[in-house]
Design a protein around this motif. Structure first.
Motif, PDB file in Angstrom:
ATOM      1  N   ARG A 213       6.033   6.730  -0.736  1.00 29.57           N
ATOM      2  CA  ARG A 213       6.870   5.634  -0.676  1.00 29.57           C
ATOM      3  C   ARG A 213       6.712   4.724  -1.776  1.00 29.57           C
ATOM      4  O   ARG A 213       7.727   4.035  -2.011  1.00 29.57           O
ATOM      5  N   CYS A 214       5.738   4.911  -2.262  1.00 30.55           N
ATOM      6  CA  CYS A 214       5.386   3.773  -3.656  1.00 30.55           C
ATOM      7  C   CYS A 214       6.488   4.182  -4.607  1.00 30.55           C
ATOM      8  O   CYS A 214       7.175   3.262  -5.145  1.00 30.55           O
TER       9      CYS A 214
ATOM     10  N   SER B 172      12.076  -1.095  -2.038  1.00 30.04           N
ATOM     11  CA  SER B 172      11.649   0.149  -2.985  1.00 30.04           C
ATOM     12  C   SER B 172      12.350  -0.064  -4.281  1.00 30.04           C
ATOM     13  O   SER B 172      13.671  -0.430  -4.328  1.00 30.04           O
TER      14      SER B 172
ATOM     15  N   ARG C  82      10.801  -2.370   2.871  1.00 28.24           N
ATOM     16  CA  ARG C  82       9.642  -1.576   3.234  1.00 28.24           C
ATOM     17  C   ARG C  82       8.734  -2.851   3.683  1.00 28.24           C
ATOM     18  O   ARG C  82       9.093  -4.014   3.226  1.00 28.24           O
TER      19      ARG C  82
ATOM     20  N   THR D  66       2.506  -0.566   0.323  1.00 26.50           N
ATOM     21  CA  THR D  66       3.750  -1.121   0.317  1.00 26.50           C
ATOM     22  C   THR D  66       3.696  -2.376   1.148  1.00 26.50           C
ATOM     23  O   THR D  66       4.976  -3.007   1.588  1.00 26.50           O
TER      24      THR D  66
END
Ligand code: FAD
Ligand code: FES
Lengths: 97, 403, 445
Positions: A9-10, C59, C66, C77
């Motif tokens: 996800r980063c 993101s 997120r 996140t």
């Protein structure tokens, strides 16, 4: 549905992108990391590396015994330049023997 | 769009015209340009193979800071880099891959009188050669990078044509286009022995395979000494570990790459927003091949952080995300080592690029390919001759080597 | 107006609360310009989730909303801006009265997700995106640069003076979770109180069994075998700790990896373990509908702790929702409505420090782990980097003995964790008796 299935996800790396890298012939985690960006964001792979490993093993692309993680580079968690600067000596010491 | 980044199982021909050992930017840039020239002007096509020990971008080409500049201290290097930057401008379109080449300029800062003199000389020289470098006062430097503490800065120079790139994509792009034009690219395979033949060489691979090549290019950078020694070629380039780090990514705040001449500190912001920064450690020992270790150190982190936070105080509240190490391939006179080896004219070096081989590679690949395929001379080739050391007394021309 | 400025003045609709407080909230802080009530044990993440605020950023590439996910400091996140400092982990930051917490990378509530989904239905290949013609390529690069990056420059450098502290403990325990605390207690009982270093703040630890010698809010960030030390740091105040121990026990636990499911990144998709731990630490009670996705005894246990329905990943077609997760759609088309989805994967041991220390690393089927013997001892030496020249000078063996307990040593259940702790403590006490510290470790520390 793999276009919005996230492995990292980063760096917004989806299953589709991993599949594209695999299709291009990459099966080494170091190569997949570099080509997709997986594991290079704020978490440095804590969330995604093992997921990638499982995926490669599940698809028979690598034998579990041969699978290695990518290099666990320091720092394992982010650290401020301020704290690090405190450790500097005017002339950096020789590395200890 | 598929990518061709080499495979461990690519079949290798038994005989080739040119075998390139090392799939870094030098090896692949050369292979790409050779493939472009191959078969041209009524000549038969060349068969070319590139053999890389690990994955692509595993060597220095995958570990560098991506800085590209024409601000050098010697006219030959300035001209070469003007060529290279010209090539970079539409290289993404030629290679069909995003290179993230961003011309945010290079800002050099001098904090000493000696540094000041170097910068003044550079601007004069660059003017003569036609590079658009200009002198700046400390206040003008701060106008470009407002977060700088310029209290100690005496003088600065800025060249808006300089910039930064995303290094990995160059290597992948050259690889894919070279393969498209018939170059055989084998990765995860090392050349363990080079055997001279009456005509050319036999390369013995760790897999047991043997490839015969009429001409061999040693593009193994910091690892080149091991192969050279097998042929009794004695060259003075030595590997040297160089550390570097990147910070957490932030929104764009820094356009140029900044270099502090006194400390050897450099920092830039990548397209992803990370601060990419390195520094020369004053007392880092010169290595031999045997001491090429790639471990990261706290000593580097602390020394860099102290220097960086003094020059750019706001960075104190930023965080380091990742540190790593790569090998510089250091040549004692600061010039690269390119061309036929003493005693083995068909064993060609393209080594010794210290900390600036990446930015030179586009121009080097082209000029070396022209020499190999067409016999065309280039002024830098005479200067870079591997034979120069045996003749003794080589002058150091370049004093703008960073790190 | 700057994106941040815009966000600060936005009027916001309060969301339905998801986690009930243990008592009346006594703390108020600002989130995106509006007040949020919190309790003393809360982290920013627990207070935000409690208030139904699940999204904290967008993101970089797909512009997706997120929010906090692992709730454990491991995923990255939950990064928010706190009092002018970017990229603070909401899940590790204790709440303070009046703190100003802001989302990052959101551009004042603009919602481009639908547009991105429309244009890039099959994903974005950033290597080959708009390469031609050159002019378009340059424009694309400019836009990409603006969209990348988490957070903006800090408002100011830190005010506190930075410091460096050296420690030479006989035993260093990294991690004050269940296994680290149990080990510290056993060693203390045997007359060898260890130095325990834990990255979470003391206020977030809770419990009555805190070790006597505890450095809380300090994260061990690396092992440098060639320099013969371990390095740790705190952020506020900025302090660097250099640790030169004789024994190091890694009690660092495991990461909660993601489970690759469609839309697994939606705000409100969290780690089941992280959520359970968070409820325990804060004393909050979940009033949310939770669906646990996972398989096996551990997932089962977590589902019952969270009073949630559990489905195995293979039965899930996708997660649904736009700005936050709304439910789980199963392969048979059935939809389970919920407020939170809690993922319960097999945990992946936090092997990174062990690897840096030179431990041999293997794949366990769930993740990577160091090779340990029955007592948790790790045979680590400075490993040569694969790219180093053959015959590269390797440093002498490190001056410490390395151990692992808990999840890093392969334990998963509380009983197994206890077993690794007992065996390691016994072996360590024997080792300490065999070679006592030449100097008084307390004086050196
Ligand atoms: C930290 C760091 C920062 C830098 N910053 C910059 C910068 O900002 N700008 C810049 O222009 N330059 C920079 N450089 C320098 C630049 O990276 C190098 O000059 C350049 O990449 C050299 O390319 P190469 O192809 O010669 O070497 P490499 O990329 O090292 O390629 C050599 C390849 O040969 C392979 N090899 C070795 N032995 C064998 C064998 N026996 N058989 C088969 N293959 C073998 C290796 O695996 C390797 O891939 C930096 C370097 C470092 C380390
Ligand atoms: S790091 Fe905070 S939720 Fe994962």
């Amino acid at each position: 549905m793999t276009a919005r299935t996230f492995v990292c996800r980063c760096e917004d790396v989806t299953l589709t992108e991993i599949e594209r890298a695999i299709a291009a012939g990459l099966i080494d985690v170091e190569e997949i990391k570099r080509y997709t960006g997986l594991g290079t964001g704020p978490c440095q792979g804590k969330e995604c590396l093992s997921a990638l490993g499982r995926l490669l093993v599940a698809r028979n692309l690598i034998a579990p015994a041969a699978l290695r993680p990518f290099t666990a580079r320091p720092p394992v968690e982010p650290v401020t330049f301020a704290a690090l600067a405190a450790g500097a000596t005017e002339h950096p010491e020789e590395p200890s023997p | 769009m598929t990518v061709a980044m080499g495979r461990a199982d690519t079949p290798l021909p038994a005989d080739v015209d040119v075998a390139v050992i090392g799939g870094g930017i030098m090896g692949l840039g050369l292979a790409y340009h050779l493939a472009l020239l191959s078969g041209g002007k009524g000549k038969p096509p060349l068969s070319i193979a590139v053999i890389e020990r690990s994955y692509l971008v595993s060597g220095a080409s995958g570990r560098n800071g991506g800085g590209v500049r024409m601000q050098w201290g010697d006219a030959g290097n300035v001209r070469l880099m003007m060529d290279s930057i010209e090539l970079c401008k539409d290289l993404a379109q030629q290679l069909g891959i995003n290179l993230w080449f961003r011309q945010g300029g290079y800002l050099f800062l001098a904090r000493t009188e000696a540094g000041e003199r170097r910068l003044e000389r550079n601007v004069q020289l660059h003017g003569e050669v036609g590079a658009p470098t200009r002198l700046l006062t400390a206040a003008e430097a701060q106008a470009i990078v407002p977060q700088l503490d310029v209290a100690e800065v005496r003088l600065a120079t800025f060249n808006p044509e300089d910039g930064v790139v995303f290094p990995w994509a160059f290597v992948w792009g050259y690889a894919a286009k070279a393969v498209e034009r018939g170059v055989v690219l084998r990765t995860h395979t090392s050349v363990v022995r080079v055997e001279p033949l009456a005509q050319g060489f036999a390369l013995h691979l760790h897999t047991g395979e043997v490839v015969r090549a009429r001409r061999v290019v040693n593009a193994t950078g910091a690892w080149s000494g091991a192969l050279n020694r097998q042929l009794g070629i004695d060259l003075p380039n030595r590997p040297h570990r160089h550390e570097i780090l990147s910070s957490e990514p932030l929104k764009p705040f820094l356009d140029p790459l900044v270099v502090d001449l006194s400390s050897g500190l450099y920092f830039s912001q990548s397209t992803r927003g990370e601060l990419v920064t390195g520094i020369s450690l004053p007392d880092a020992p010169d290595g031999s091949d045997e001491s090429l270790t790639l471990h990261s150190s706290l000593r580097f982190l602390t020394h860099l952080s102290a220097t960086l936070t003094r020059l750019m105080p706001i960075t104190a509240a930023m965080k380091v995300l990742r540190q790593w190490v790569g090998p510089y391939d250091v040549s004692p006179d600061g010039d690269a080592i390119v061309g036929p080896s003493p005693g083995h004219p068909d064993f060609i070096q393209v080594c010794g690029f210290t900390g600036h081989g990446f930015m030179m590679a586009p121009a080097v690949g082209r000029l070396l390919a022209r020499w190999l395929a067409l016999g065309e001379a280039h002024p830098m080739l005479a200067r870079w001759s591997p034979g120069r050391f045996a003749a003794g007394g080589v002058a150091r021309r370049e004093d703008m080597i960073i790190g | 107006m700057s994106p941040r400025g815009a966000a600060c003045y936005r009027r916001r609709v309060p969301k339905a609360p998801l986690l009930a407080p243990p008592g009346p909230p006594t703390i108020s802080f600002r989130w995106d310009g509006a007040p949020v009530a919190a309790c003393p044990g809360d982290t920013v993440a627990s207070a935000l989730i409690a208030a139904g605020e699940l999204a904290t950023s967008r993101s970089a590439k797909y512009r997706r909303l997120r929010g906090p996910a692992c709730l454990h400091g491991g995923c990255g996140t939950c990064l928010v801006r706190v009092d002018g400092r970017p990229n603070q982990r909401a899940c590790l930051t204790p709440v303070r009265e009046d703190m100003c917490v802001e989302p990052q990378n959101t551009y004042g509530g603009l919602d481009p997700t639908a547009l991105v989904d429309q244009v890039f239905r099959r994903g974005i290949d950033h290597h080959h995106l708009v390469v031609y013609p050159r002019i378009a390529n340059q424009m694309m690069q400019g836009v990409a640069r603006e969209l990348a990056g988490f957070g903006e420059l800090p408002d100011a450098p830190p005010e506190d003076v930075a410091a460096v502290v050296d420690h030479a403990p006989e035993v260093l325990v990294i991690g004050a979770g269940r296994s680290g605390r149990a080990l510290a207690a056993a060693l203390t009982a045997a007359g060898h109180p260890p130095l325990v270093v834990e990255r979470r703040a003391a206020t977030a630890l809770g419990g009555s069994d805190l070790p006597a010698r505890l450095l809380a809010g300090v994260g061990v960030f690396a092992c440098y075998p060639q320099e013969r030390l371990w390095a740790a740091a705190s952020e506020q105040p900025p302090v660097l700790h250099r640790l030169r121990p004789r024994h190091v026990v890694l009690a660092v636990g495991a990461h909660e990896p993601t489970i690759p499911l469609a839309n697994n990144d939606l705000p409100g998709v969290v780690s089941a373990r992280g959520l359970a731990d968070m409820l325990e630490q804060t004393g909050r009670k979940s009033s949310a509908r939770v669906v646990v996705i996972g398989e096996g005894a551990r997932a089962e246990l977590l589902a019952s702790t969270l009073a949630a329905e559990r489905v195995p990943p293979a039965r899930v077609r996708k997660l649904i929702g736009a700005r936050r997760v709304k439910g789980v759609q199963l392969e048979d088309g059935k939809i389970l409505r919920c407020d939170l989805v809690a993922l319960a994967p097999d945990p992946a041991p936090a092997f990174e420090l062990a690897a840096q220390a030179g431990a041999p690393i293997h794949f366990t089927g769930a993740g990577f782990a160091p090779v340990v013997d029955a007592d948790g001892r790790i045979a680590a030496g400075p490993a040569a980097h694969p790219l180093e020249a053959e015959g590269a000078q390797t440093a002498p063996p490190p001056p410490w003995t390395l151990w692992a307990v808990g999840e890093l040593a392969g334990a998963t259940t509380p009983a197994e964790i206890r077993g690794t702790v007992d065996r390691c403590a016994a072996a360590l006490v024997r080792a300490l008796a065999e070679s006592p510290d030449p100097k008084d470790s307390h004086a050196r520390a």
